[in-house]
Write a protein that holds these residues in place. Structure first.
Motif, mmCIF file in Angstrom:
data_model
loop_
_atom_site.group_PDB
_atom_site.id
_atom_site.type_symbol
_atom_site.label_atom_id
_atom_site.label_comp_id
_atom_site.label_asym_id
_atom_site.label_seq_id
_atom_site.Cartn_x
_atom_site.Cartn_y
_atom_site.Cartn_z
ATOM 1 N N VAL A 178 0.818 -1.209 0.000
ATOM 2 C CA VAL A 178 0.000 0.000 0.000
ATOM 3 C C VAL A 178 0.851 1.257 0.000
ATOM 4 N N ASP A 179 0.247 2.330 -0.467
ATOM 5 C CA ASP A 179 0.821 3.671 -0.411
ATOM 6 C C ASP A 179 -0.087 4.493 0.498
ATOM 7 N N PRO A 180 0.327 4.754 1.749
ATOM 8 C CA PRO A 180 -0.518 5.538 2.655
ATOM 9 C C PRO A 180 -0.714 6.968 2.136
ATOM 10 N N ILE A 181 -1.938 7.472 2.270
ATOM 11 C CA ILE A 181 -2.288 8.831 1.843
ATOM 12 C C ILE A 181 -3.056 9.512 2.973
ATOM 13 N N GLU A 182 -3.275 10.797 2.805
ATOM 14 C CA GLU A 182 -4.137 11.547 3.717
ATOM 15 C C GLU A 182 -5.410 11.867 2.957
ATOM 16 N N TRP A 183 -6.565 11.467 3.506
ATOM 17 C CA TRP A 183 -7.868 11.639 2.873
ATOM 18 C C TRP A 183 -8.664 12.666 3.672
ATOM 19 N N TYR A 184 -9.172 13.692 2.993
ATOM 20 C CA TYR A 184 -9.956 14.737 3.653
ATOM 21 C C TYR A 184 -11.289 14.904 2.935
ATOM 22 N N GLU A 185 -12.343 15.166 3.716
ATOM 23 C CA GLU A 185 -13.664 15.430 3.162
ATOM 24 C C GLU A 185 -14.247 16.685 3.805
ATOM 25 N N GLY A 186 -15.215 17.291 3.098
ATOM 26 C CA GLY A 186 -15.964 18.408 3.659
ATOM 27 C C GLY A 186 -15.105 19.600 4.025
ATOM 28 N N GLU A 187 -15.357 20.149 5.212
ATOM 29 C CA GLU A 187 -14.653 21.342 5.671
ATOM 30 C C GLU A 187 -13.152 21.101 5.817
ATOM 31 N N ALA A 188 -12.780 19.920 6.287
ATOM 32 C CA ALA A 188 -11.361 19.592 6.414
ATOM 33 C C ALA A 188 -10.686 19.614 5.042
ATOM 34 N N ALA A 189 -11.378 19.114 4.015
ATOM 35 C CA ALA A 189 -10.828 19.121 2.653
ATOM 36 C C ALA A 189 -10.633 20.551 2.165
ATOM 37 N N GLN A 190 -11.567 21.433 2.493
ATOM 38 C CA GLN A 190 -11.443 22.832 2.073
ATOM 39 C C GLN A 190 -10.230 23.497 2.715
ATOM 40 N N LYS A 191 -9.997 23.231 3.992
ATOM 41 C CA LYS A 191 -8.861 23.835 4.694
ATOM 42 C C LYS A 191 -7.536 23.332 4.121
ATOM 43 N N VAL A 192 -7.440 22.031 3.904
ATOM 44 C CA VAL A 192 -6.199 21.466 3.374
ATOM 45 C C VAL A 192 -5.987 21.911 1.929
ATOM 46 N N PHE A 193 -7.068 21.969 1.168
ATOM 47 C CA PHE A 193 -6.988 22.444 -0.216
ATOM 48 C C PHE A 193 -6.441 23.871 -0.237
ATOM 49 N N ALA A 194 -6.945 24.735 0.632
ATOM 50 C CA ALA A 194 -6.487 26.129 0.683
ATOM 51 C C ALA A 194 -5.000 26.196 1.036
ATOM 52 N N LYS A 195 -4.544 25.275 1.877
ATOM 53 C CA LYS A 195 -3.136 25.246 2.269
ATOM 54 C C LYS A 195 -2.238 24.830 1.097
ATOM 55 N N VAL A 208 -3.901 14.041 -0.080
ATOM 56 C CA VAL A 208 -2.509 14.471 0.011
ATOM 57 C C VAL A 208 -1.664 13.204 0.133
ATOM 58 N N ASN A 209 -0.608 13.135 -0.670
ATOM 59 C CA ASN A 209 0.301 11.998 -0.605
ATOM 60 C C ASN A 209 1.710 12.549 -0.385
ATOM 61 N N PRO A 210 2.022 12.890 0.880
ATOM 62 C CA PRO A 210 3.292 13.555 1.146
ATOM 63 C C PRO A 210 4.515 12.648 1.027
ATOM 64 N N ASP A 211 4.289 11.346 1.033
ATOM 65 C CA ASP A 211 5.409 10.404 1.013
ATOM 66 C C ASP A 211 5.003 9.210 0.155
ATOM 67 N N ASP A 212 5.799 8.882 -0.840
ATOM 68 C CA ASP A 212 5.433 7.770 -1.724
ATOM 69 C C ASP A 212 6.057 6.439 -1.294
ATOM 70 N N THR A 213 6.448 6.362 -0.025
ATOM 71 C CA THR A 213 6.996 5.111 0.506
ATOM 72 C C THR A 213 5.885 4.076 0.630
ATOM 73 N N LEU A 214 6.153 2.871 0.137
ATOM 74 C CA LEU A 214 5.166 1.801 0.193
ATOM 75 C C LEU A 214 5.358 0.984 1.472
ATOM 76 N N ALA A 215 4.267 0.417 1.943
ATOM 77 C CA ALA A 215 4.298 -0.463 3.117
ATOM 78 C C ALA A 215 3.632 -1.774 2.738
ATOM 79 N N THR A 216 4.027 -2.844 3.384
ATOM 80 C CA THR A 216 3.443 -4.164 3.137
ATOM 81 C C THR A 216 2.876 -4.698 4.441
#
Length: 173
Positions: free
Chosen positions: A62-79, A96-104
């Motif tokens: 897997v490639d861990p990501i950060e998932w945001y919805e709603g108001e949280a998505a708007q704040k992160v999008f603005a950033k 947001v995918n700040p790190d493309d390191t894979l994990a198993t």
């Protein structure tokens, strides 16, 4: 005139009843609900790159990501997108995918797999919220990308005792 009214009455009843039934079935369909993790569990949102079944079990890359919805998505999008020229993410979510390191991770043999949409082998692949399927079926359909490329969807995984015990497909509008 009476004959015309008698002929049109059954047709009118059919139209009224079918539209009433259609609106009732649409209202009965459950709406999207954001994923919520079980309290006290380790949950990550990921893209699944590979499913590896072997003699020792199933492992997921897997490639861990950060998932945001709603108001949280708007704040992160603005950033991250201050010069985008729009107020927020178009579909109400932001990744947001700040790190493309894979994990198993190993997958527990009795892991729960919940899907929203995938190729069920039918022409009409409707959304069925949190449809349970077997891990074996998930492995099989993950490798097929004729209609849906399941690797393009995020998944919420729950990890307990070092193993994945739950895989939930995130619906993307």
């Amino acid at each position: 005139m009476k004959k015309l009214a008698l002929l049109l009455m059954p047709l009118l009843l059919i139209v009224v009843m079918s539209s009433s039934m259609a609106s009732n079935s649409e209202a009965a369909e459950p709406a999207y609900k954001p994923f919520t993790a079980k309290p006290g569990t380790q949950t990550e949102t990921v893209y699944i790159h590979e499913l590896r079944p072997d003699k020792s079990g199933v492992h997921v890359v897997v490639d861990p990501i950060e998932w945001y919805e709603g108001e949280a998505a708007q704040k992160v999008f603005a950033k991250y997108e201050p010069d985008a020229g729009i107020d927020g993410p178009l579909d109400g979510y932001y990744i947001v995918n700040p790190d493309d390191t894979l994990a198993t991770y190993p997958v527990a043999p009795n892991a729960e797999v919940l899907m929203q949409i995938y190729d069920r082998g039918e022409l009409d692949s409707d959304i069925l919220w949190n449809e349970p399927i077997s891990l074996e079926k998930f492995i099989h359909i993950f490798g097929q990308s004729d209609l849906f490329d399941l690797s393009s969807f995020p998944y919420h995984i729950t990890i307990e005792n070092g193993q994945i015990t739950s895989i939930v497909q995130q619906y993307i509008p």
